[in-house]
Design an enzyme around this catalytic site. Sequence first.
Site, mmCIF file in Angstrom:
data_model
loop_
_atom_site.group_PDB
_atom_site.id
_atom_site.type_symbol
_atom_site.label_atom_id
_atom_site.label_comp_id
_atom_site.label_asym_id
_atom_site.label_seq_id
_atom_site.Cartn_x
_atom_site.Cartn_y
_atom_site.Cartn_z
ATOM 1 N N GLU A 31 0.846 -1.196 0.000
ATOM 2 C CA GLU A 31 0.000 0.000 0.000
ATOM 3 C C GLU A 31 0.885 1.251 0.000
ATOM 4 O O GLU A 31 1.811 1.352 0.804
ATOM 5 C CB GLU A 31 -0.924 -0.034 1.232
ATOM 6 C CG GLU A 31 -1.556 1.284 1.633
ATOM 7 C CD GLU A 31 -2.411 1.933 0.532
ATOM 8 O OE1 GLU A 31 -3.196 1.230 -0.110
ATOM 9 O OE2 GLU A 31 -2.257 3.161 0.333
ATOM 10 N N ARG A 103 -15.548 5.981 4.430
ATOM 11 C CA ARG A 103 -14.689 5.161 3.575
ATOM 12 C C ARG A 103 -13.393 4.766 4.308
ATOM 13 O O ARG A 103 -12.923 3.636 4.203
ATOM 14 C CB ARG A 103 -14.376 5.980 2.322
ATOM 15 C CG ARG A 103 -13.662 5.223 1.264
ATOM 16 C CD ARG A 103 -13.615 6.062 -0.001
ATOM 17 N NE ARG A 103 -12.399 5.803 -0.730
ATOM 18 C CZ ARG A 103 -12.031 6.452 -1.819
ATOM 19 N NH1 ARG A 103 -12.780 7.412 -2.291
ATOM 20 N NH2 ARG A 103 -10.920 6.166 -2.426
ATOM 21 N N TYR A 211 -29.099 12.657 2.086
ATOM 22 C CA TYR A 211 -28.660 12.712 3.484
ATOM 23 C C TYR A 211 -29.272 11.566 4.280
ATOM 24 O O TYR A 211 -30.326 11.029 3.944
ATOM 25 C CB TYR A 211 -29.012 14.052 4.135
ATOM 26 C CG TYR A 211 -30.490 14.297 4.359
ATOM 27 C CD1 TYR A 211 -31.286 14.799 3.332
ATOM 28 C CD2 TYR A 211 -31.088 14.033 5.591
ATOM 29 C CE1 TYR A 211 -32.637 15.034 3.529
ATOM 30 C CE2 TYR A 211 -32.436 14.260 5.797
ATOM 31 C CZ TYR A 211 -33.210 14.759 4.760
ATOM 32 O OH TYR A 211 -34.545 14.987 4.946
ATOM 33 N N ASP A 293 -11.650 0.081 -8.756
ATOM 34 C CA ASP A 293 -11.543 1.315 -9.538
ATOM 35 C C ASP A 293 -10.405 1.269 -10.551
ATOM 36 O O ASP A 293 -10.472 1.948 -11.581
ATOM 37 C CB ASP A 293 -11.318 2.514 -8.605
ATOM 38 C CG ASP A 293 -12.616 3.050 -8.028
ATOM 39 O OD1 ASP A 293 -13.657 2.389 -8.190
ATOM 40 O OD2 ASP A 293 -12.580 4.130 -7.395
HETATM 41 C C1 LIG Z 1 -17.319 11.265 -3.789
HETATM 42 C C2 LIG Z 1 -17.398 9.775 -3.916
HETATM 43 C C3 LIG Z 1 -18.495 9.102 -3.393
HETATM 44 C C4 LIG Z 1 -18.579 7.706 -3.483
HETATM 45 N N1 LIG Z 1 -19.656 7.074 -2.949
HETATM 46 C C5 LIG Z 1 -19.734 5.730 -3.036
HETATM 47 C C6 LIG Z 1 -20.843 5.027 -2.465
HETATM 48 O O1 LIG Z 1 -21.744 5.625 -1.869
HETATM 49 N N2 LIG Z 1 -20.862 3.685 -2.564
HETATM 50 C C7 LIG Z 1 -19.856 2.987 -3.188
HETATM 51 O O2 LIG Z 1 -19.926 1.744 -3.246
HETATM 52 N N3 LIG Z 1 -18.799 3.613 -3.733
HETATM 53 C C8 LIG Z 1 -18.711 4.963 -3.667
HETATM 54 N N4 LIG Z 1 -17.643 5.598 -4.209
HETATM 55 C C9 LIG Z 1 -16.623 4.823 -4.926
HETATM 56 C C10 LIG Z 1 -15.686 4.056 -4.000
HETATM 57 O O3 LIG Z 1 -15.084 4.919 -3.061
HETATM 58 C C11 LIG Z 1 -14.625 3.365 -4.850
HETATM 59 O O4 LIG Z 1 -15.238 2.687 -5.923
HETATM 60 C C12 LIG Z 1 -13.840 2.358 -4.023
HETATM 61 O O5 LIG Z 1 -13.120 3.028 -3.012
HETATM 62 C C13 LIG Z 1 -12.894 1.561 -4.918
HETATM 63 O O6 LIG Z 1 -12.064 0.745 -4.137
HETATM 64 P P1 LIG Z 1 -10.611 0.385 -4.666
HETATM 65 O O7 LIG Z 1 -10.016 -0.508 -3.647
HETATM 66 O O8 LIG Z 1 -10.686 -0.074 -6.070
HETATM 67 O O9 LIG Z 1 -9.835 1.761 -4.706
HETATM 68 P P2 LIG Z 1 -9.424 2.678 -3.474
HETATM 69 O O10 LIG Z 1 -10.371 2.537 -2.359
HETATM 70 O O11 LIG Z 1 -9.176 4.030 -4.058
HETATM 71 O O12 LIG Z 1 -8.025 2.062 -2.989
HETATM 72 C C14 LIG Z 1 -6.859 2.134 -3.770
HETATM 73 C C15 LIG Z 1 -5.655 2.007 -2.850
HETATM 74 O O13 LIG Z 1 -4.470 1.894 -3.632
HETATM 75 C C16 LIG Z 1 -3.455 2.707 -3.060
HETATM 76 N N5 LIG Z 1 -2.533 3.065 -4.144
HETATM 77 C C17 LIG Z 1 -2.718 3.996 -5.111
HETATM 78 N N6 LIG Z 1 -1.658 4.012 -5.944
HETATM 79 C C18 LIG Z 1 -0.793 3.074 -5.483
HETATM 80 C C19 LIG Z 1 0.482 2.622 -5.931
HETATM 81 N N7 LIG Z 1 1.082 3.138 -7.020
HETATM 82 N N8 LIG Z 1 1.109 1.637 -5.231
HETATM 83 C C20 LIG Z 1 0.522 1.086 -4.123
HETATM 84 N N9 LIG Z 1 -0.688 1.494 -3.662
HETATM 85 C C21 LIG Z 1 -1.338 2.467 -4.344
HETATM 86 C C22 LIG Z 1 -4.195 3.881 -2.461
HETATM 87 O O14 LIG Z 1 -3.433 4.511 -1.441
HETATM 88 C C23 LIG Z 1 -5.468 3.215 -1.931
HETATM 89 O O15 LIG Z 1 -5.325 2.787 -0.597
HETATM 90 C C24 LIG Z 1 -17.543 6.985 -4.137
HETATM 91 C C25 LIG Z 1 -16.437 7.652 -4.660
HETATM 92 C C26 LIG Z 1 -16.357 9.045 -4.573
HETATM 93 C C27 LIG Z 1 -15.167 9.756 -5.149
#
Ligand SMILES: Cc1cc2nc3c(=O)[nH]c(=O)nc-3n(C[C@H](O)[C@H](O)[C@H](O)COP(=O)(O)OP(=O)(O)OC[C@H]3O[C@@H](n4cnc5c(N)ncnc54)[C@H](O)[C@@H]3O)c2cc1C
Length: 405
Positions: A31, A103, A211, A293
């Site tokens: 991470e 989150r 909300y 994502d």
């Molecule tokens: C405003 C907003 C509202 C949202 N509301 C919702 C909701 O209500 N419900 C819902 O389901 N989703 C919601 N989402 C989406 C949700 O937050 C994401 O889809 C989710 O966090 C994706 O998880 P992830 O593990 O793919 O990415 P992330 O949670 O972004 O985790 C990625 C991780 O990788 C790490 N990282 C990045 N680059 C590197 C690297 N080069 N090397 C090593 N580590 C790295 C980061 O530090 C992070 O910890 C929302 C998003 C936003 C922006």
Amino acid sequence: MTRIMVVGGGIGGAAVALGLHKAGFEVTVHEAHPDGGDDAGAFLTLASNGMRALAQLDAAAPVNGLGFPLRTMSVLDEDGRQLATVPLGEHDHAPTRYRCLRRAELGEALRAEVRRRRIPLRHAARLTGLTESSGGVTVRFADGGTAHADLVVGADGLHSAVRSQLDPDGDRPQYAGQRVFYGYTADAPAPSGGPEDRITMIRGSGAAFGYAHSPDGEAYWFARVPGPPASAEELAGTGPDGWREQLLALLRPDRTPAADIVAATTDRLMVTNARHLPPGGRWRGRRTVLLGDAAHAASPATGQGASMALEDAVVLAKALREAGPDGGPSAAAHEAALARYEALRRPRAEQNTVTSARLTASRTDRRSPAGAPPRDSERPAPGVDEELLRLLDWDTPLPPAGLPA
Ligand SMILES: Cc1cc2nc3c(=O)[nH]c(=O)nc-3n(C[C@H](O)[C@H](O)[C@H](O)COP(=O)(O)OP(=O)(O)OC[C@H]3O[C@@H](n4cnc5c(N)ncnc54)[C@H](O)[C@@H]3O)c2cc1C
């Protein structure tokens, strides 16, 4: 034993580490963040499909101790008239009910579970490069270090460095047409009437507003505002007072609770530009695969990003489990498992991206009819249908390769 390196210890990365460990693999998580994860204080709703995925990883219990459950959703128009109240997901099943939570808390709970299961989790490990070869994958980190694994899972979020390595000419995340404001306040007026465990969505004239009140009376809220993105200067230079005034100007013309909630919010008020990743990009190499994502970031309108990442985690762990964790199956078996994961996940995950973009655009051009029944964005995740249940169920084999999910 097959060694799998997960890059990114956010929601999807921590979850897939739990799944791969449960399936018997040797897993490590790397991470970038020095201690926690990468987020700016936002909250999210985990839908029933996400909660169900967590349950398959034996990780629902710690998450059920966070935030608060949501059982119904009310929809109001700009005059505060109630248009509809609908049940949310598996509202009558406590373990997989919708949940509203921060989150950061979700990420931390999943990382705590990773540590509790003694899965190595290294912080301050930012991937900057990777090279696939017949012997595995070599990863390079920002501190100059390297590491080697049989497979790499890129769970490094919207701006994935793993994706850039896999697909250097691929699309980059794009602005999705809305600024998202969100905040918390313990001083908002108490909600009037209606069931508890409720989220209210408002079709405001200038913003879509949502909300919910926690059991101890704190209001969690968000507003999605169509228009140009906030510039880097605006984001750096506008504090909570400035954002509050901008948003209040859009909310005050309506006769809904939104303006009072925002007016009662002091310093815990943030803004971000909604972004998404155009569908169709590359998800995998021979020994590298993307998840969450990193593969399919959607704008927030459907509220499904985290739940989709959790679904990915279960399906990827199951696909690799079926290729076999012991004794090092051939590279071809790994590659076939990654292809199967992609075939099972891409249609559903990219459909979410497309639906979310459509909903965002319909808000942006404000042509949506007022007084219509709840839209998809106001009725998130219609279901955990039978097909999805089988796909997620840990003990049910995945459907044969070639069959759609
Ligand atoms: C405003 C907003 C509202 C949202 N509301 C919702 C909701 O209500 N419900 C819902 O389901 N989703 C919601 N989402 C989406 C949700 O937050 C994401 O889809 C989710 O966090 C994706 O998880 P992830 O593990 O793919 O990415 P992330 O949670 O972004 O985790 C990625 C991780 O990788 C790490 N990282 C990045 N680059 C590197 C690297 N080069 N090397 C090593 N580590 C790295 C980061 O530090 C992070 O910890 C929302 C998003 C936003 C922006």
